[in-house]
Design an enzyme around this catalytic site. Structure first.
Site, PDB file in Angstrom:
ATOM      1  N   ASP A  40     -46.620 -91.496  29.281  1.00 34.47           N
ATOM      2  CA  ASP A  40     -44.784 -91.503  28.809  1.00 34.47           C
ATOM      3  C   ASP A  40     -44.279 -93.210  28.444  1.00 34.47           C
ATOM      4  OD1 ASP A  40     -42.330 -89.728  29.476  1.00 34.47           O
ATOM      5  OD2 ASP A  40     -42.233 -91.798  29.632  1.00 34.47           O
ATOM      6  N   TYR A  45     -38.966 -98.828  25.448  1.00 34.31           N
ATOM      7  CA  TYR A  45     -39.971 -99.533  25.931  1.00 34.31           C
ATOM      8  C   TYR A  45     -40.884-100.949  25.755  1.00 34.31           C
ATOM      9  CZ  TYR A  45     -39.706 -95.778  29.419  1.00 34.31           C
ATOM     10  OH  TYR A  45     -39.101 -95.388  29.831  1.00 34.31           O
ATOM     11  N   LYS A  70     -40.243 -91.737  22.896  1.00 36.47           N
ATOM     12  CA  LYS A  70     -38.464 -91.283  22.895  1.00 36.47           C
ATOM     13  C   LYS A  70     -37.922 -91.787  21.556  1.00 36.47           C
ATOM     14  CE  LYS A  70     -38.832 -91.112  27.848  1.00 36.47           C
ATOM     15  NZ  LYS A  70     -40.317 -91.878  27.413  1.00 36.47           N
ATOM     16  N   HIS A 103     -33.585 -90.127  24.620  1.00 33.09           N
ATOM     17  CA  HIS A 103     -33.849 -90.696  25.840  1.00 33.09           C
ATOM     18  C   HIS A 103     -33.180 -90.746  26.556  1.00 33.09           C
ATOM     19  CE1 HIS A 103     -35.518 -94.894  27.140  1.00 33.09           C
ATOM     20  NE2 HIS A 103     -35.394 -93.779  28.150  1.00 33.09           N
TER      21      HIS A 103
END
Length: 276
Positions: A40, A45, A70, A103
């Site tokens: 994930d 990120y 996401k 998200h």
């Protein structure tokens, strides 16, 4: 590994590796070696390229993997769902993702963003689509116009935040619930230590010969909740997946449920002000 069948018919591992703040491939390689097949990540990120490199280096067949990423909040606000997914796929080096999540429920855009996500699903660029950090009211709102039911709602969930109203509405709408920060840590390590030391968790760990973390992760599984514990420590990565050789009784699951305090360690979806 135990799988869950999503409302699309796809099989998803019940436990995966969350890679928030992971900045090298070694943790992902350790996870693959330990038997993880679900990873994930997220555009926010800034490590999709790293995840893609680890996938290629692993040599694992694509159809054995379940990869989630996401749509960021800026991507929502700017109406760039399709472009952002293309960028994510390029960074991952993949033709599709198994799951694409919104998200956060950005107030002014999340309904429109869901319609855009549906188009991506219908084009096959995401094999399943879902949401993240949605409260019951957000699900009720997009239900007014959805043509595709979200496959997943990924939320903060742990014994101090059991999310029972969301679990109920998820079951009613055939939306699988997925937990991030399933061990209750987040940014509050003292809070996690206190949870691990609670007599209910400690007694179950002693009974089953498991760690407190393994008891809590198994509680997720026994509730039918998909979970993605994040760790960069090899021993903990291996420990976290070693939970499929026992199960809790219904009374034990209920005892852990009773630890709920509606306590968040991360942002509140109703008041968040971040730029993920």
């Amino acid at each position: 590994m135990k799988n869950i069948t999503l409302n699309t018919g796809a099989e998803m591992p019940m436990l995966g590796l969350g890679v928030y703040k992971i900045d090298d491939t070694s943790s992902i390689h350790t996870a693959f070696e330990a038997g993880y097949r679900s990873i994930d990540t997220a555009s926010a990120y800034d490590n999709e390229e790293l995840v893609g490199a680890a996938i290629r280096e692993s040599g694992l067949p694509r159809d054995e993997l379940f990869i989630t990423t996401k749509l960021s909040n800026p991507g929502q606000r700017e109406g760039r769902a399709g472009v952002e997914l293309d960028d994510s796929l390029n960074r991952l080096g993949l033709d599709y993702v198994d799951l694409y999540l919104m998200h956060w429920p950005v107030p002014e855009t999340y309904a429109d963003s869901w319609r855009a996500m549906e188009k991506l699903f219908k084009k096959g660029r995401a094999k399943a689509i879902g949401v993240s950090n949605f409260q019951s009211r957000h699900i009720t709102e997009i239900k007014k116009q959805w043509t595709v039911v979200p496959a997943i709602n990924q939320v903060e969930l742990h014994p101090r935040l059991t999310q029972k109203p969301l679990l109920w509405i998820s079951k009613m709408e055939t939306i699988a619930l997925q937990s991030w920060s399933p061990l209750g840590g987040g940014r509050d390590f003292a809070f996690k230590e206190q949870l691990f030391a609670h007599e209910t968790i400690e007694s179950l760990a002693k009974k089953y010969g498991k760690t407190p973390a393994q008891i809590i992760l198994r509680w997720n599984i026994d509730l039918g909740i998909v979970t993605i514990p994040k760790s960069a420590t090899p021993e903990r990565i291996r420990e976290n997946i070693d939970i499929f050789d026992f199960s809790l009784t219904q009374a034990e699951v209920t005892a852990i449920d009773m630890l709920n305090q509606n306590h968040r360690t991360g942002p509140d979806p109703d008041t968040f002000h971040n730029d993920f």
